[in-house]
Design a protein around this motif. Structure first.
Motif, PDB file in Angstrom:
ATOM      1  N   CYS A  61       0.785  -1.327   0.007  1.00 41.00           N
ATOM      2  CA  CYS A  61      -0.069   0.006   0.020  1.00 41.00           C
ATOM      3  C   CYS A  61       0.821   1.263   0.027  1.00 41.00           C
ATOM      4  CB  CYS A  61      -0.907  -0.085   1.354  1.00 41.00           C
ATOM      5  SG  CYS A  61      -1.735   1.169   1.519  1.00 41.00           S
ATOM      6  N   CYS A 116       0.718   3.952   3.510  1.00 41.18           N
ATOM      7  CA  CYS A 116       1.442   3.180   4.513  1.00 41.18           C
ATOM      8  C   CYS A 116       2.725   2.652   4.375  1.00 41.18           C
ATOM      9  CB  CYS A 116       0.337   2.657   5.405  1.00 41.18           C
ATOM     10  SG  CYS A 116       0.059   0.871   5.001  1.00 41.18           S
ATOM     11  N   PRO A 127       2.343  -1.157   7.338  1.00 39.37           N
ATOM     12  CA  PRO A 127       1.762  -1.592   8.737  1.00 39.37           C
ATOM     13  C   PRO A 127       0.222  -1.677   8.505  1.00 39.37           C
ATOM     14  CG  PRO A 127       2.602   0.621   8.836  1.00 39.37           C
ATOM     15  CD  PRO A 127       3.006   0.235   7.226  1.00 39.37           C
ATOM     16  N   GLY A 128      -0.317  -0.928   7.651  1.00 35.06           N
ATOM     17  CA  GLY A 128      -1.694  -1.196   7.249  1.00 35.06           C
ATOM     18  C   GLY A 128      -2.297   0.183   7.635  1.00 35.06           C
ATOM     19  N   CYS A 129      -3.478   0.562   6.922  1.00 31.72           N
ATOM     20  CA  CYS A 129      -3.873   1.727   7.421  1.00 31.72           C
ATOM     21  C   CYS A 129      -5.529   1.711   6.698  1.00 31.72           C
ATOM     22  CB  CYS A 129      -3.166   3.059   6.551  1.00 31.72           C
ATOM     23  SG  CYS A 129      -3.450   2.797   4.584  1.00 31.72           S
ATOM     24  N   LEU A 130      -6.117   2.843   6.848  1.00 28.73           N
ATOM     25  CA  LEU A 130      -7.569   3.136   6.364  1.00 28.73           C
ATOM     26  C   LEU A 130      -7.772   2.484   5.087  1.00 28.73           C
ATOM     27  CD1 LEU A 130      -9.170   5.964   8.200  1.00 28.73           C
ATOM     28  CD2 LEU A 130      -9.884   3.490   8.345  1.00 28.73           C
ATOM     29  N   CYS A 153      -5.981   0.775   3.086  1.00 20.87           N
ATOM     30  CA  CYS A 153      -5.723  -0.773   2.599  1.00 20.87           C
ATOM     31  C   CYS A 153      -6.539  -1.898   3.641  1.00 20.87           C
ATOM     32  CB  CYS A 153      -4.275  -0.883   2.558  1.00 20.87           C
ATOM     33  SG  CYS A 153      -3.335  -0.798   4.033  1.00 20.87           S
ATOM     34  N   SER A 154      -7.514  -1.280   4.376  1.00 21.25           N
ATOM     35  CA  SER A 154      -8.076  -1.752   5.613  1.00 21.25           C
ATOM     36  C   SER A 154      -6.951  -2.637   6.264  1.00 21.25           C
ATOM     37  CB  SER A 154      -9.175  -3.135   4.994  1.00 21.25           C
ATOM     38  OG  SER A 154      -9.734  -2.595   3.777  1.00 21.25           O
ATOM     39  N   GLY A 155      -6.043  -2.122   6.670  1.00 17.99           N
ATOM     40  CA  GLY A 155      -5.075  -2.589   7.597  1.00 17.99           C
ATOM     41  C   GLY A 155      -4.304  -3.771   7.250  1.00 17.99           C
ATOM     42  N   THR A 156      -4.213  -4.077   5.858  1.00 17.51           N
ATOM     43  CA  THR A 156      -3.582  -5.248   5.315  1.00 17.51           C
ATOM     44  C   THR A 156      -1.896  -5.019   4.990  1.00 17.51           C
ATOM     45  OG1 THR A 156      -4.327  -4.732   2.982  1.00 17.51           O
ATOM     46  CG2 THR A 156      -5.695  -6.148   4.264  1.00 17.51           C
ATOM     47  N   GLY A 157      -1.816  -3.594   4.574  1.00 22.25           N
ATOM     48  CA  GLY A 157      -0.436  -3.233   4.287  1.00 22.25           C
ATOM     49  C   GLY A 157      -0.206  -3.355   2.746  1.00 22.25           C
TER      50      GLY A 157
END
Ligand SMILES: [Zn+2]
Length: 114
Positions: free
Chosen positions: A5, A8, A38-41, A43-47
């Motif tokens: 992503c 992030c 690390p993941g963010c909004l 990428c729905s936290g997937t990174g």
């Protein structure tokens, strides 16, 4: 193969052991832009966000063609092809790790250490 992503993405340090387990010579990775998200909004936290393809490139030389016609074992043909400069799936993926497009973890999941 998943792409890191962009929102992030951060540089990632790998230990020498991690690199060796991935079949890499730590000394040869100086120019690698290892990264991970690390993941963010976004990428729905997937990174990861989106995908890219990796592929094996094989230029059929006369020698390889003859081996195929002779029905030689696949392992033997592959060895000969690599010796002639075939880019393996692993190498193709590793180039994307080097450029910071995907993670070492992702490439270890979708290809094998050769
Ligand atoms: Zn993200």
């Amino acid at each position: 193969m998943r792409v890191i992503c962009e929102k992030c993405k951060q540089p990632k340090q790998h230990s020498a052991d991690e690199l060796r387990e991935s079949g890499l010579d730590p000394a040869a990775t100086a120019g690698f832009l290892f990264a991970e998200g690390p993941g963010c909004l976004e990428c729905s936290g997937t990174g990861y966000h989106g995908r890219t393809a990796i592929c094996e490139l094989l230029d059929l030389s006369d020698h390889i063609r003859e081996m195929i016609v002779d029905r030689r074992p696949t392992s033997e043909i592959k060895r000969a092809a690599i010796a002639e400069g075939m880019i393996t799936l692993r190498e193709s993926g590793m180039a994307k790790v080097r450029d910071g497009i995907t993670t070492l973890r992702e490439i270890n999941k979708v290809t094998f250490v050769e």
